[in-house]
Write a protein that holds these residues in place. Sequence first.
Motif, PDB file in Angstrom:
ATOM      1  N   GLY A  53      40.110  23.980  -8.255  1.00  0.00           N
ATOM      2  CA  GLY A  53      40.692  23.342  -6.998  1.00  0.00           C
ATOM      3  C   GLY A  53      40.319  21.879  -6.936  1.00  0.00           C
ATOM      4  O   GLY A  53      40.940  20.829  -6.796  1.00  0.00           O
ATOM      5  N   GLY A  54      39.090  21.680  -7.334  1.00  0.00           N
ATOM      6  CA  GLY A  54      38.429  20.236  -7.141  1.00  0.00           C
ATOM      7  C   GLY A  54      39.065  19.391  -8.487  1.00  0.00           C
ATOM      8  O   GLY A  54      39.287  18.369  -8.030  1.00  0.00           O
ATOM      9  N   ILE A  55      39.329  19.925  -9.740  1.00  0.00           N
ATOM     10  CA  ILE A  55      39.822  19.203 -10.778  1.00  0.00           C
ATOM     11  C   ILE A  55      41.377  18.569 -10.320  1.00  0.00           C
ATOM     12  O   ILE A  55      41.537  17.654 -10.654  1.00  0.00           O
ATOM     13  CB  ILE A  55      39.802  20.023 -11.787  1.00  0.00           C
ATOM     14  N   ILE A  56      41.912  19.873 -10.054  1.00  0.00           N
ATOM     15  CA  ILE A  56      43.447  19.553  -9.338  1.00  0.00           C
ATOM     16  C   ILE A  56      43.434  18.191  -8.374  1.00  0.00           C
ATOM     17  O   ILE A  56      44.373  17.385  -8.212  1.00  0.00           O
ATOM     18  CB  ILE A  56      44.088  20.876  -8.859  1.00  0.00           C
ATOM     19  N   LYS A 385      45.546   1.223 -11.365  1.00  0.00           N
ATOM     20  CA  LYS A 385      46.529   1.802 -12.297  1.00  0.00           C
ATOM     21  C   LYS A 385      45.709   3.224 -12.420  1.00  0.00           C
ATOM     22  O   LYS A 385      44.466   3.473 -12.615  1.00  0.00           O
ATOM     23  CB  LYS A 385      46.815   1.327 -13.706  1.00  0.00           C
ATOM     24  N   VAL A 386      46.500   4.565 -12.613  1.00  0.00           N
ATOM     25  CA  VAL A 386      46.034   5.626 -12.808  1.00  0.00           C
ATOM     26  C   VAL A 386      45.034   5.778 -14.098  1.00  0.00           C
ATOM     27  O   VAL A 386      45.741   5.492 -14.998  1.00  0.00           O
ATOM     28  CB  VAL A 386      46.937   6.724 -12.628  1.00  0.00           C
ATOM     29  N   PRO A 387      43.803   6.259 -14.008  1.00  0.00           N
ATOM     30  CA  PRO A 387      43.221   6.153 -15.412  1.00  0.00           C
ATOM     31  C   PRO A 387      43.729   7.536 -16.181  1.00  0.00           C
ATOM     32  O   PRO A 387      44.342   8.266 -15.830  1.00  0.00           O
ATOM     33  CB  PRO A 387      41.588   6.165 -14.984  1.00  0.00           C
ATOM     34  N   LEU A 388      43.543   7.206 -17.657  1.00  0.00           N
ATOM     35  CA  LEU A 388      43.717   8.120 -18.497  1.00  0.00           C
ATOM     36  C   LEU A 388      45.368   8.561 -18.603  1.00  0.00           C
ATOM     37  O   LEU A 388      45.924   9.816 -18.621  1.00  0.00           O
ATOM     38  CB  LEU A 388      42.989   9.553 -18.452  1.00  0.00           C
ATOM     39  N   TYR A 389      46.229   7.782 -18.030  1.00  0.00           N
ATOM     40  CA  TYR A 389      47.717   7.857 -18.089  1.00  0.00           C
ATOM     41  C   TYR A 389      48.062   8.242 -19.425  1.00  0.00           C
ATOM     42  O   TYR A 389      47.653   7.533 -20.303  1.00  0.00           O
ATOM     43  CB  TYR A 389      48.461   6.634 -17.653  1.00  0.00           C
ATOM     44  N   PRO A 390      49.009   9.035 -19.747  1.00  0.00           N
ATOM     45  CA  PRO A 390      49.746  10.109 -18.641  1.00  0.00           C
ATOM     46  C   PRO A 390      49.137  11.476 -18.286  1.00  0.00           C
ATOM     47  O   PRO A 390      49.669  12.135 -17.706  1.00  0.00           O
ATOM     48  CB  PRO A 390      51.092  10.355 -19.189  1.00  0.00           C
ATOM     49  N   ILE A 391      47.935  11.626 -18.912  1.00  0.00           N
ATOM     50  CA  ILE A 391      47.054  12.956 -18.652  1.00  0.00           C
ATOM     51  C   ILE A 391      46.859  13.302 -17.277  1.00  0.00           C
ATOM     52  O   ILE A 391      47.090  14.313 -16.982  1.00  0.00           O
ATOM     53  CB  ILE A 391      45.856  12.912 -19.650  1.00  0.00           C
ATOM     54  N   THR A 392      46.306  12.316 -16.667  1.00  0.00           N
ATOM     55  CA  THR A 392      45.812  12.616 -15.036  1.00  0.00           C
ATOM     56  C   THR A 392      47.012  13.095 -14.316  1.00  0.00           C
ATOM     57  O   THR A 392      47.093  14.026 -13.715  1.00  0.00           O
ATOM     58  CB  THR A 392      45.230  11.364 -14.552  1.00  0.00           C
ATOM     59  N   PRO A 393      48.317  12.210 -14.198  1.00  0.00           N
ATOM     60  CA  PRO A 393      49.445  12.663 -13.843  1.00  0.00           C
ATOM     61  C   PRO A 393      49.893  14.146 -14.038  1.00  0.00           C
ATOM     62  O   PRO A 393      50.530  15.118 -13.380  1.00  0.00           O
ATOM     63  CB  PRO A 393      50.471  11.823 -13.808  1.00  0.00           C
ATOM     64  N   ILE A 394      49.883  14.394 -15.484  1.00  0.00           N
ATOM     65  CA  ILE A 394      50.354  15.768 -15.835  1.00  0.00           C
ATOM     66  C   ILE A 394      49.453  16.839 -15.559  1.00  0.00           C
ATOM     67  O   ILE A 394      49.974  18.250 -14.971  1.00  0.00           O
ATOM     68  CB  ILE A 394      50.461  15.473 -17.364  1.00  0.00           C
ATOM     69  N   VAL A 395      48.206  16.588 -15.527  1.00  0.00           N
ATOM     70  CA  VAL A 395      47.086  17.659 -14.868  1.00  0.00           C
ATOM     71  C   VAL A 395      47.401  17.839 -13.185  1.00  0.00           C
ATOM     72  O   VAL A 395      47.746  18.951 -12.803  1.00  0.00           O
ATOM     73  CB  VAL A 395      45.768  17.495 -15.060  1.00  0.00           C
ATOM     74  N   ALA A 396      47.586  16.775 -12.556  1.00  0.00           N
ATOM     75  CA  ALA A 396      48.325  17.050 -11.154  1.00  0.00           C
ATOM     76  C   ALA A 396      49.421  17.678 -11.116  1.00  0.00           C
ATOM     77  O   ALA A 396      49.648  18.561 -10.206  1.00  0.00           O
ATOM     78  CB  ALA A 396      48.333  15.416 -10.559  1.00  0.00           C
ATOM     79  N   ILE A 397      50.550  17.504 -11.837  1.00  0.00           N
ATOM     80  CA  ILE A 397      51.919  17.904 -11.432  1.00  0.00           C
ATOM     81  C   ILE A 397      51.489  19.714 -12.007  1.00  0.00           C
ATOM     82  O   ILE A 397      52.138  20.579 -11.326  1.00  0.00           O
ATOM     83  CB  ILE A 397      52.730  17.396 -12.445  1.00  0.00           C
ATOM     84  N   LEU A 398      50.884  19.960 -12.996  1.00  0.00           N
ATOM     85  CA  LEU A 398      50.890  21.159 -13.642  1.00  0.00           C
ATOM     86  C   LEU A 398      49.949  21.980 -12.430  1.00  0.00           C
ATOM     87  O   LEU A 398      50.092  23.170 -12.494  1.00  0.00           O
ATOM     88  CB  LEU A 398      49.984  21.537 -14.892  1.00  0.00           C
ATOM     89  N   GLY A 399      48.844  21.366 -11.932  1.00  0.00           N
ATOM     90  CA  GLY A 399      48.225  22.098 -10.929  1.00  0.00           C
ATOM     91  C   GLY A 399      48.942  22.560  -9.751  1.00  0.00           C
ATOM     92  O   GLY A 399      48.987  23.526  -9.188  1.00  0.00           O
TER      93      GLY A 399
END
Length: 447
Positions: A53-56, A385-399
């Motif tokens: 939950g914290g990572i999401i 700018k969001v760090p580690l783009y596009p990984i970070t937003p993908i993690v958020a969307i998958l969560g």
Amino acid sequence: MGSEAHLKKNIGFAVATSLVVGTVIGSGIFMKPGIVIASTGNSTLALWAWIIGGIITLASGLTIAEVSVKIPKTGGLYAYIEDVYGKFWGFLCGWVQTLIYGPAIMGALGLYFGSLVAALFGLSEKSNIIIGIITILFLVFMNLLGTQYGGLIQNISTIGKLIPIILIAAFGIFQGDVSILNMDSGVTQSFSMGAAILATLWAYDGFMNVGYMAGEMKNPSKTLPSAIISGILIVIVAYLTVNIAILHVLPASKIVELGPNAASTAATILFGKMGGNLLTIGILISIFGCLNGKVLTFPRIPYAMAKDGFLPGAKALSSIHPKYKTPVGATLLQLVISVIMMLLANPDRLSDIAIFTVFAFYALSFAAVFILRKKGVQINTKLYKVPLYPITPIVAILGALYIIGSTLIDKPLDALLSIVITLIGVPVYYYLNKNLKKQNKPLTKVS
């Protein structure tokens, strides 16, 4: 945010981090340990649910910060969705926040407050609802008077929520003697990691507001990501230590049985009756302050929508108190819906419905990062700018998609109810649009 040029750029790393912690940390940590353990079946998996939950939340906070910097408008989620996806999706987002998300959160907080007060004074369980409703009525009345106490209540409640967390975490870990890992929940229900993570996200909900302070930062492109990362990591550590402390004092099966009263029972074991009562009062102050904040802010969305003819009964819902200049119609609407919800459902169910409903729109707001970059929206790129783009937003969307999918499987009835109410908004939108076009006043964007 239009006056950004006049804002003093005086927020540094330490203040920004404490603002993130203050925004995200809440009463959920005291209410949800039992549900999380019951959903996972044992204490080790429960601790993993809090970590996931914290990572999401971390990925979500880092992602939404870029959206909020590129769309510097008030209105939060509603403003972002409307700006990126258009008026129709903006309307649906506001519709859902007005009819489900806002009232369900107010109702759940009221009921949690009621259950703790009832336990503190040894009252029957039936009094939970009555105390909860009286509390919401009192806060609505205070906020409609346009009192200046709102800020004071907020400051006291921030201290109120941190003291119990620190004391329970510190003393529970060192004084408890119950084994922590692999403790069985004693529950025979079907287990679901998704339901457990959904419950933790009630405690983490608040990340939507972390990007608002970018305009007041000395060096936002550097300070904001480090403040979000460190702030949310502090919250994760705080939530984990409280869970470990409670598990160290009470067996997992007992935590499940006690539900919202597990933290105050652990406090009584650690600090005696008097100390336990004092910490329960701290938790109550925390919930009270959180509820006050919601009563103050949630009616702003239906008010803004009604003002532009965006809701049925717009004239009544956009009414303002002649003397106190507060949004009476919108506030009373939120009050009525939340009281109905309190009479029909328990607080855990209400909080799950609220989080499920809003996460579909959270997913859209995370995807907005890709759309805004594709459009080449270059406003304030120096800001953040969001760090580690596009990984970070993908993690958020998958969560977000994981939460939506698992709720559809675990709680189809609640999910279906949310979806039906959302879909009712579709004909309402077209009806209102048709009416406004007749008046030569098509639906306008809310700034």
